[in-house]
Design a protein around this motif. Structure first.
Motif, PDB file in Angstrom:
ATOM      1  N   GLY A  42       0.796  -1.219   0.000  1.00  0.00           N
ATOM      2  CA  GLY A  42       0.000   0.000   0.000  1.00  0.00           C
ATOM      3  C   GLY A  42       0.830   1.272   0.000  1.00  0.00           C
ATOM      4  N   ARG A  43       2.036   1.202  -0.562  1.00  0.00           N
ATOM      5  CA  ARG A  43       2.909   2.378  -0.590  1.00  0.00           C
ATOM      6  C   ARG A  43       2.632   3.251  -1.810  1.00  0.00           C
ATOM      7  NH1 ARG A  43       7.807   0.748  -1.728  1.00  0.00           N
ATOM      8  NH2 ARG A  43       7.421  -1.494  -1.866  1.00  0.00           N
ATOM      9  N   SER A  44       2.902   4.530  -1.686  1.00  0.00           N
ATOM     10  CA  SER A  44       2.778   5.461  -2.805  1.00  0.00           C
ATOM     11  C   SER A  44       4.136   5.658  -3.457  1.00  0.00           C
ATOM     12  CB  SER A  44       2.244   6.811  -2.332  1.00  0.00           C
ATOM     13  OG  SER A  44       2.294   7.771  -3.390  1.00  0.00           O
ATOM     14  N   ALA A  45       4.151   5.711  -4.783  1.00  0.00           N
ATOM     15  CA  ALA A  45       5.392   5.949  -5.519  1.00  0.00           C
ATOM     16  C   ALA A  45       5.475   7.393  -6.013  1.00  0.00           C
ATOM     17  CB  ALA A  45       5.493   4.983  -6.699  1.00  0.00           C
ATOM     18  N   ILE A  46       4.571   8.238  -5.564  1.00  0.00           N
ATOM     19  CA  ILE A  46       4.552   9.638  -5.996  1.00  0.00           C
ATOM     20  C   ILE A  46       5.523  10.455  -5.153  1.00  0.00           C
ATOM     21  CG2 ILE A  46       3.122  11.699  -6.290  1.00  0.00           C
ATOM     22  CD1 ILE A  46       2.495   9.346  -8.185  1.00  0.00           C
ATOM     23  N   GLY A  47       6.318  11.277  -5.819  1.00  0.00           N
ATOM     24  CA  GLY A  47       7.281  12.116  -5.108  1.00  0.00           C
ATOM     25  C   GLY A  47       7.850  13.160  -6.045  1.00  0.00           C
ATOM     26  N   THR A  48       8.811  13.921  -5.579  1.00  0.00           N
ATOM     27  CA  THR A  48       9.449  14.930  -6.416  1.00  0.00           C
ATOM     28  C   THR A  48      10.451  14.255  -7.358  1.00  0.00           C
ATOM     29  OG1 THR A  48      11.122  15.294  -4.702  1.00  0.00           O
ATOM     30  CG2 THR A  48       9.197  16.762  -4.710  1.00  0.00           C
TER      31      THR A  48
ATOM     32  N   ARG B  78      17.414  15.825 -12.216  1.00  0.00           N
ATOM     33  CA  ARG B  78      16.531  16.055 -13.364  1.00  0.00           C
ATOM     34  C   ARG B  78      15.668  17.301 -13.218  1.00  0.00           C
ATOM     35  NH1 ARG B  78      13.277  10.663 -14.423  1.00  0.00           N
ATOM     36  NH2 ARG B  78      12.500  11.949 -16.143  1.00  0.00           N
ATOM     37  N   GLN B  79      15.646  17.913 -12.054  1.00  0.00           N
ATOM     38  CA  GLN B  79      14.703  18.986 -11.801  1.00  0.00           C
ATOM     39  C   GLN B  79      14.960  20.238 -12.635  1.00  0.00           C
ATOM     40  OE1 GLN B  79      13.915  19.831  -7.675  1.00  0.00           O
ATOM     41  NE2 GLN B  79      13.754  17.663  -7.129  1.00  0.00           N
ATOM     42  N   ALA B  80      16.188  20.444 -13.083  1.00  0.00           N
ATOM     43  CA  ALA B  80      16.471  21.602 -13.930  1.00  0.00           C
ATOM     44  C   ALA B  80      15.683  21.529 -15.239  1.00  0.00           C
ATOM     45  CB  ALA B  80      17.968  21.692 -14.217  1.00  0.00           C
ATOM     46  N   LEU B  81      15.387  20.307 -15.693  1.00  0.00           N
ATOM     47  CA  LEU B  81      14.642  20.120 -16.947  1.00  0.00           C
ATOM     48  C   LEU B  81      13.160  19.867 -16.698  1.00  0.00           C
ATOM     49  CD1 LEU B  81      17.112  17.833 -18.936  1.00  0.00           C
ATOM     50  CD2 LEU B  81      16.639  20.253 -19.361  1.00  0.00           C
ATOM     51  N   THR B  82      12.843  19.127 -15.641  1.00  0.00           N
ATOM     52  CA  THR B  82      11.460  18.686 -15.441  1.00  0.00           C
ATOM     53  C   THR B  82      10.655  19.587 -14.508  1.00  0.00           C
ATOM     54  OG1 THR B  82      12.027  17.289 -13.543  1.00  0.00           O
ATOM     55  CG2 THR B  82      12.178  16.280 -15.734  1.00  0.00           C
ATOM     56  N   GLY B  83      11.337  20.439 -13.723  1.00  0.00           N
ATOM     57  CA  GLY B  83      10.644  21.143 -12.662  1.00  0.00           C
ATOM     58  C   GLY B  83      10.525  20.239 -11.451  1.00  0.00           C
ATOM     59  N   SER B  84       9.838  20.699 -10.422  1.00  0.00           N
ATOM     60  CA  SER B  84       9.782  19.958  -9.161  1.00  0.00           C
ATOM     61  C   SER B  84       8.392  19.433  -8.823  1.00  0.00           C
ATOM     62  CB  SER B  84      10.278  20.835  -8.009  1.00  0.00           C
ATOM     63  OG  SER B  84       9.492  22.023  -7.914  1.00  0.00           O
ATOM     64  N   ARG B  85       7.453  19.507  -9.767  1.00  0.00           N
ATOM     65  CA  ARG B  85       6.096  19.061  -9.471  1.00  0.00           C
ATOM     66  C   ARG B  85       6.087  17.563  -9.145  1.00  0.00           C
ATOM     67  NH1 ARG B  85       1.025  21.462 -11.223  1.00  0.00           N
ATOM     68  NH2 ARG B  85      -0.643  20.042 -10.630  1.00  0.00           N
ATOM     69  N   PRO B  86       5.298  17.145  -8.137  1.00  0.00           N
ATOM     70  CA  PRO B  86       5.239  15.722  -7.786  1.00  0.00           C
ATOM     71  C   PRO B  86       4.744  14.861  -8.950  1.00  0.00           C
ATOM     72  CG  PRO B  86       4.264  17.062  -6.049  1.00  0.00           C
ATOM     73  CD  PRO B  86       4.486  17.971  -7.228  1.00  0.00           C
ATOM     74  N   GLY B  87       5.232  13.649  -8.986  1.00  0.00           N
ATOM     75  CA  GLY B  87       4.828  12.700 -10.015  1.00  0.00           C
ATOM     76  C   GLY B  87       5.397  11.334  -9.709  1.00  0.00           C
ATOM     77  N   GLY B  88       5.200  10.411 -10.625  1.00  0.00           N
ATOM     78  CA  GLY B  88       5.801   9.094 -10.510  1.00  0.00           C
ATOM     79  C   GLY B  88       7.047   9.064 -11.375  1.00  0.00           C
ATOM     80  N   TRP B  89       8.224   8.993 -10.762  1.00  0.00           N
ATOM     81  CA  TRP B  89       9.486   9.147 -11.478  1.00  0.00           C
ATOM     82  C   TRP B  89      10.346   7.886 -11.376  1.00  0.00           C
ATOM     83  CZ3 TRP B  89       9.668  13.654 -14.105  1.00  0.00           C
ATOM     84  CH2 TRP B  89       8.846  14.686 -13.655  1.00  0.00           C
ATOM     85  N   LEU B  90      11.038   7.567 -12.456  1.00  0.00           N
ATOM     86  CA  LEU B  90      12.071   6.533 -12.418  1.00  0.00           C
ATOM     87  C   LEU B  90      13.334   7.123 -11.803  1.00  0.00           C
ATOM     88  CD1 LEU B  90      11.730   4.824 -15.926  1.00  0.00           C
ATOM     89  CD2 LEU B  90      10.606   4.230 -13.773  1.00  0.00           C
ATOM     90  N   ASP B  91      14.122   6.277 -11.157  1.00  0.00           N
ATOM     91  CA  ASP B  91      15.352   6.762 -10.535  1.00  0.00           C
ATOM     92  C   ASP B  91      16.342   7.262 -11.579  1.00  0.00           C
ATOM     93  OD1 ASP B  91      14.411   6.168  -8.003  1.00  0.00           O
ATOM     94  OD2 ASP B  91      15.271   4.152  -8.000  1.00  0.00           O
ATOM     95  N   ARG B  92      16.495   6.520 -12.685  1.00  0.00           N
ATOM     96  CA  ARG B  92      17.453   6.894 -13.728  1.00  0.00           C
ATOM     97  C   ARG B  92      16.836   6.666 -15.104  1.00  0.00           C
ATOM     98  NH1 ARG B  92      22.902   6.897 -12.136  1.00  0.00           N
ATOM     99  NH2 ARG B  92      23.256   7.842 -14.195  1.00  0.00           N
ATOM    100  N   VAL B  93      17.059   7.595 -16.000  1.00  0.00           N
ATOM    101  CA  VAL B  93      16.620   7.415 -17.386  1.00  0.00           C
ATOM    102  C   VAL B  93      17.783   7.651 -18.358  1.00  0.00           C
ATOM    103  CG1 VAL B  93      14.233   8.050 -16.903  1.00  0.00           C
ATOM    104  CG2 VAL B  93      15.861   9.837 -17.584  1.00  0.00           C
ATOM    105  N   ASP B  94      18.975   7.866 -17.809  1.00  0.00           N
ATOM    106  CA  ASP B  94      20.125   8.218 -18.634  1.00  0.00           C
ATOM    107  C   ASP B  94      21.152   7.100 -18.731  1.00  0.00           C
ATOM    108  OD1 ASP B  94      20.792   8.381 -15.968  1.00  0.00           O
ATOM    109  OD2 ASP B  94      22.071  10.154 -16.181  1.00  0.00           O
ATOM    110  N   THR B  95      20.829   5.915 -18.231  1.00  0.00           N
ATOM    111  CA  THR B  95      21.773   4.801 -18.300  1.00  0.00           C
ATOM    112  C   THR B  95      21.332   3.823 -19.395  1.00  0.00           C
ATOM    113  OG1 THR B  95      20.541   3.596 -16.596  1.00  0.00           O
ATOM    114  CG2 THR B  95      22.366   4.980 -15.868  1.00  0.00           C
ATOM    115  N   PHE B  96      22.306   3.296 -20.146  1.00  0.00           N
ATOM    116  CA  PHE B  96      21.993   2.369 -21.232  1.00  0.00           C
ATOM    117  C   PHE B  96      23.274   1.672 -21.657  1.00  0.00           C
ATOM    118  CE2 PHE B  96      21.361   1.662 -25.904  1.00  0.00           C
ATOM    119  CZ  PHE B  96      20.382   0.684 -25.799  1.00  0.00           C
TER     120      PHE B  96
END
Length: 268
Positions: free
Chosen positions: A35-41, A46-64
């Motif tokens: 029953g945990r929530s995954a919503i957070g800042t 990444r906040q310089a590009l996305t802003g700080s509004r709460p949402g459901g975020w992946l930890d990393r999107v720049d690794t491949f």
């Protein structure tokens, strides 16, 4: 007695997911069970590009691991992270089914990818014409999400991206089922990806009036006042359940649709 594949249930034999607070399907199940929530800042980097509004975020999107998939570092830099994520998830879904991905090369395996976001193209446009090279077109084209998987793995079934707004992933699964029923594909990969990489798309959703001012979703509830944006991806590997295959079956697939009063006001 032989089973008619046109009538047989469609089985989910493999699954992969990368979701907020859950790097794999088992972790997602634990998150729901607890029953945990995954919503957070957003992550600080990444906040310089996305802003700080709460949402459901992946930890990393720049690794491949580009080398693992035979992609040069130069081409990988121009690849929309959604293409990278779709490629990783399809590989993981195949392995989850107990199949070596190389065994599917040359086979009629369909790939159906749901997606609607183009945030990485927005970032590329900001970089200007000086950053454009021979990999830009294929790296940014959302239509190549599925094609990238088919090309890399050598798959020979139908391959295309579906944009049906919020229903994109479900429509991708439905089209995969139809492809299996028609005999176009022996097995099919279906799913979707969405990454929120810039604030522009969030601002557009806010101006539309779709986002919850409380930063919480209350789907089909009287308290609903909008939704919270999230990102991630999930892929299933589907095949007709004929009873002749030793492949593990996770579940059988079904889908439904709900009517709505307007595009902004869904109802059950």
């Amino acid at each position: 007695m032989p089973v008619d594949v046109n009538l047989a249930p469609i089985a989910v034999v493999g699954i992969a997911a990368r979701l907020p607070g859950a790097p794999d399907p088992d972790a997602f199940w634990r998150l729901l069970s607890d029953g945990r929530s995954a919503i957070g800042t957003p992550p600080a980097a990444r906040q310089a590009l996305t802003g700080s509004r709460p949402g459901g975020w992946l930890d990393r999107v720049d690794t491949f691991d580009a080398d693992f998939f035979g992609i040069s570092p130069r081409e990988a830099r121009h690849l929309d992270p959604q293409q990278r994520l779709m490629l990783e998830l399809c590989w993981e879904a195949i392995e989850d089914a107990g199949i070596a991905p190389a065994r599917l090369a040359g086979s009629p395996v369909g790939v159906f990818a749901g997606a609607m976001a183009t945030d990485y193209a927005t970032l590329a446009a900001r970089a200007g014409a000086a950053d454009v090279d021979r990999f830009t077109l294929t790296g940014l084209n959302r239509g190549l999400l599925a094609n990238r998987v088919s090309f890399t793995l050598g798959l020979r079934g139908p391959s295309f991206t579906v944009d049906a707004a919020q229903a994109s992933s479900l429509v991708a699964v439905q089209l995969a089922v139809q492809s299996l029923r028609r005999g176009e594909s022996d097995v099919a990969l279906a799913g979707g990806v969405n990454l929120n990489l810039v604030a522009d798309s969030t601002l557009a959703a806010e101006a539309f009036g779709g986002l919850s001012p409380n930063g919480r979703s209350a789907t089909f509830d009287a308290a609903a006042d909008g939704y919270v944006r999230g990102e991630g991806g999930a892929v299933v590997l589907l095949k007709p359940s004929t009873g002749r295959s030793p492949t593990r079956i996770r579940c059988t697939a079904s889908s439904s649709a709900a009517r709505s009063t307007t595009t902004a006001r869904p109802r059950a």
